[in-house]
Write an enzyme that holds these catalytic residues in place. Structure first.
Site, PDB file in Angstrom:
ATOM      1  N   ASP A 193      -3.305  -1.107  15.864  1.00  7.24           N
ATOM      2  CA  ASP A 193      -3.370  -1.206  17.326  1.00  7.24           C
ATOM      3  C   ASP A 193      -4.402  -0.250  17.926  1.00  7.24           C
ATOM      4  O   ASP A 193      -4.067   0.629  18.729  1.00  7.24           O
ATOM      5  CB  ASP A 193      -1.989  -0.955  17.938  1.00  7.24           C
ATOM      6  CG  ASP A 193      -0.975  -1.999  17.515  1.00  7.24           C
ATOM      7  OD1 ASP A 193      -0.846  -3.016  18.211  1.00  7.24           O
ATOM      8  OD2 ASP A 193      -0.310  -1.798  16.471  1.00  7.24           O
ATOM      9  N   HIS A 251      -6.947  -1.312  19.842  1.00  7.18           N
ATOM     10  CA  HIS A 251      -7.183  -1.850  21.192  1.00  7.18           C
ATOM     11  C   HIS A 251      -8.562  -1.456  21.737  1.00  7.18           C
ATOM     12  O   HIS A 251      -8.688  -0.915  22.838  1.00  7.18           O
ATOM     13  CB  HIS A 251      -6.091  -1.385  22.155  1.00  7.18           C
ATOM     14  CG  HIS A 251      -4.768  -2.049  21.925  1.00  7.18           C
ATOM     15  ND1 HIS A 251      -4.432  -3.264  22.486  1.00  7.18           N
ATOM     16  CD2 HIS A 251      -3.699  -1.671  21.170  1.00  7.18           C
ATOM     17  CE1 HIS A 251      -3.205  -3.604  22.099  1.00  7.18           C
ATOM     18  NE2 HIS A 251      -2.741  -2.662  21.294  1.00  7.18           N
ATOM     19  N   HIS A 291      -3.288  -9.557  20.481  1.00  6.64           N
ATOM     20  CA  HIS A 291      -4.369  -9.536  21.464  1.00  6.64           C
ATOM     21  C   HIS A 291      -5.645 -10.185  20.945  1.00  6.64           C
ATOM     22  O   HIS A 291      -6.388 -10.778  21.721  1.00  6.64           O
ATOM     23  CB  HIS A 291      -4.675  -8.095  21.900  1.00  6.64           C
ATOM     24  CG  HIS A 291      -3.633  -7.500  22.784  1.00  6.64           C
ATOM     25  ND1 HIS A 291      -3.823  -7.275  24.126  1.00  6.64           N
ATOM     26  CD2 HIS A 291      -2.367  -7.074  22.524  1.00  6.64           C
ATOM     27  CE1 HIS A 291      -2.744  -6.739  24.650  1.00  6.64           C
ATOM     28  NE2 HIS A 291      -1.841  -6.603  23.689  1.00  6.64           N
ATOM     29  N   HIS A 293       1.758  -8.056  11.770  1.00  5.56           N
ATOM     30  CA  HIS A 293       1.723  -7.623  13.168  1.00  5.56           C
ATOM     31  C   HIS A 293       2.707  -8.464  13.977  1.00  5.56           C
ATOM     32  O   HIS A 293       2.394  -9.588  14.395  1.00  5.56           O
ATOM     33  CB  HIS A 293       0.302  -7.783  13.719  1.00  5.56           C
ATOM     34  CG  HIS A 293       0.102  -7.163  15.071  1.00  5.56           C
ATOM     35  ND1 HIS A 293      -0.515  -5.935  15.240  1.00  5.56           N
ATOM     36  CD2 HIS A 293       0.438  -7.580  16.312  1.00  5.56           C
ATOM     37  CE1 HIS A 293      -0.558  -5.645  16.520  1.00  5.56           C
ATOM     38  NE2 HIS A 293       0.018  -6.630  17.195  1.00  5.56           N
ATOM     39  N   HIS A 309       1.940  -3.658  15.666  1.00  2.00           N
ATOM     40  CA  HIS A 309       2.393  -4.097  16.995  1.00  2.00           C
ATOM     41  C   HIS A 309       3.297  -3.069  17.679  1.00  2.00           C
ATOM     42  O   HIS A 309       3.260  -2.939  18.902  1.00  2.00           O
ATOM     43  CB  HIS A 309       3.102  -5.450  16.935  1.00  2.00           C
ATOM     44  CG  HIS A 309       3.491  -5.967  18.293  1.00  2.00           C
ATOM     45  ND1 HIS A 309       2.579  -6.490  19.171  1.00  2.00           N
ATOM     46  CD2 HIS A 309       4.691  -6.024  18.924  1.00  2.00           C
ATOM     47  CE1 HIS A 309       3.187  -6.857  20.284  1.00  2.00           C
ATOM     48  NE2 HIS A 309       4.465  -6.578  20.160  1.00  2.00           N
TER      49      HIS A 309
END
Length: 554
Positions: A9, A11, A117, A209, A237
């Site tokens: 993660d 991001h 995502h 995930h 996640h």
């Protein structure tokens, strides 16, 4: 010994338009790559959500590729081998790991699965991770064919890695719908786990995930559904960093929660220290070492119940403002004492204001502009009544997220929407019936008042007798005839149309009766009859259009 740096993660690109926090995700990702170089790992393993969006901006893609190129492309010799069918486990056009491509010098391989995502989307089922894979920057595995979302089986093909006497079967599964995966895990032979044919002892490492729901098979994945032959599970996640590995009752495998490397929500779970995991595997044994991340923006979180606070009066806004100001100031001071890097901290105070007045969070945060990274959302007001209902729903065991509440399914929402549409259509039909009845009454009143219409005696048919059985079709017929009469009649005389002639000659022009005509020439009147005074025409054509029929007296 096989050395792996594990992170999940990242991001990349989160809040890229925020002037203060736009580089946070990139700074931390670069630190992760640098830690991999410092600790001389064999490869980096990412547990999904490398990007914050499925279609990141060009700026995000450029920054990400620059970081990977700086740390992963070099002349260092890769010390392990991939002995499995690479085309089966790596879903790309080239069908092999990037460090075996003679056209690239990959010294630090990266293996990754996709998350919620940055998962595949669109007709071709592609994402930003596919771009990095096509550029030979990462090894993208665990990708489920988008066209197989409706099929009944999934094959999980591992990447078989060998380094000396250590053999690791790296299983990966990118994010798919939690409900679908949970249902498939509960059904035998829905998911096929490919295993090695050799008799060697393989350390089975699984990275995926998904949401984790302990003891529940809904709205997440229950760890009890995972196969028992696994040795270690890297669970992506979940953003909360759980330092120690977790044992699973009745299973032989352990679970590691590395957590996210950047805070994407101002919650208590995100406020815990961020770490990456150095995983060392030798034979069938492994060792976990947690490495703190120093580039993460400081984050302080607190929860306050106003009813338990001394000096806060019930309806005194000034006292509440002063009390919260002291709490926030103390949290800011803690970030300075901790010796963190000189970054503006994140501060969140969750306030239970049950029975008290509130203040405007944005107005409160104006004082902290330049002191914190999130001045507009420092304060979050909540009420204990909602929290109590949430705890009752979850059994009081853990904090409930909004999507865990008892909400309607999509099918129920569609059914409710269709019911509303049907109700509105029924109301519209009823309204049209009322309009037709009002027109009928109006025509009867006009027939009673107008002596010309009352002379016809029995020849004039009452309006109610000429009403169609379907009120809606009568109303539409009336509108249709009205539009036709506007286009065809230009006379300034009284025009009367019978329903019999209207059905036969709706598209023809009607001659208007001349004053003084016989009563036999009067036409029967129904719903389609109306009065209209057309503008007079001075030309000869207009006079011809108003000419009386030949069988009538001059």
């Amino acid at each position: 010994m096989l050395r792996i740096l594990v992170a999940t993660d990242c991001h990349l690109g989160y809040l890229e338009k925020d002037e203060i926090r736009r580089f946070d995700s990139f700074d931390t990702f670069e630190e992760i790559c640098s830690l991999a170089v410092i600790n001389k790992v064999d490869f980096i393993l990412l547990g999904g959500n490398l990007f914050h969006e499925n279609k990141p901006s060009i700026s995000t893609l450029v920054k990400s590729m620059e970081i990977i190129r700086s740390y992963c492309l070099n002349d260092h010799q890769v010390q392990f081998q991939v002995v499995s069918d690479q085309a089966a486990c790596l879903q790309n056009r080239f069908g092999r790991v990037n460090f075996e491509d003679p056209n690239f010098n990959i010294g630090l391989p990266v293996f990754t699965v996709h998350g919620t995502h940055d998962g595949p989307a669109g007709v071709d089922g592609l994402s930003a991770t596919d771009i990095l894979s096509a550029c030979n920057f990462v090894n993208y595995f665990g990708k489920v064919d988008p066209g197989s979302s409706d099929v009944d089986q999934i094959s999980v093909c591992p990447v078989f890695i060998k380094k000396g006497a250590t053999s690791v079967a790296l299983y990966g599964l990118g994010n798919i719908r939690d409900e679908k995966l949970s249902r498939m895990l509960q059904t035998h032979y829905k998911i096929q786990w490919m295993k090695a044919d050799s008799e060697d002892d393989w350390f089975n490492l699984f990275v995926f995930h998904h949401k984790r729901r302990k003891g529940s098979s809904t709205n997440g994945i229950n760890e009890q559904l995972l196969p028992s032959f696994l040795d270690l599970v890297i669970w992506g996640h979940e953003h909360e960093c759980l330092i120690d590995h977790q044992e699973v009752s009745g299973k032989d495998f352990h679970i590691i929660h590395p957590g996210s490397s950047v805070a994407t929500s101002l919650s208590n779970a995100e406020a815990k220290p961020k770490n990456v995991v150095l995983l060392e595997i030798k034979g069938m044994q492994y060792k976990q070492t947690n490495i703190p991340l120093k580039s993460v923006r400081p984050f302080q979180y607190a929860e306050v119940q106003l009813k338990d606070q001394l000096g806060v009066e019930l309806n005194n806004e000034a006292a509440l403002y002063e009390h919260l100001d002291n709490i926030v100031s103390n949290l800011i001071d803690k970030t300075a004492i901790s010796g963190s890097e000189p970054k503006l901290p994140l501060v969140r105070v969750k306030v239970d204001y049950s029975g008290f007045l509130t203040i405007t969070p944005q107005r409160f945060g104006q004082k902290y502009v330049g002191k914190v990274a999130n001045p507009n959302d420092i304060i979050l007001f909540s009420r204990s009544a909602q929290q109590n209902r949430t705890r009752e729903h979850t059994g009081g065991s853990e904090e409930c997220e909004p999507n865990e509440l008892d909400q309607q399914s999509i099918e129920e929402l569609i059914a409710e929407s269709n019911l509303k549409k049907l109700t509105f259509a029924t109301k519209d039909l009823k309204a049209e019936e009322d309009i037709v009845l009002q027109l009928d009454q109006c025509m009867q009143e006009r027939m009673n008042e107008d002596p010309l219409l009352s002379k016809g005696g029995s020849e004039i048919m009452p309006c109610s007798q000429s009403l169609p059985t379907n009120a809606l079709s009568a109303f539409q017929e009336l509108k249709c005839s009205s539009n036709e009469e506007q286009d065809t009649h230009e006379s300034d005389e009284l025009i009367e149309i019978s329903d019999k002639e209207h059905s036969q000659q709706a598209s023809q022009k009607r001659p208007a009766p001349v004053d003084g005509g016989s009563q036999s020439s009067r036409r029967k009147t129904d719903l389609s009859s109306f009065y209209r005074t057309a503008p007079s025409k001075n030309n000869d054509d207009g006079g011809k259009k108003g000419k009386a029929p030949a069988d009538m007296e001059p």
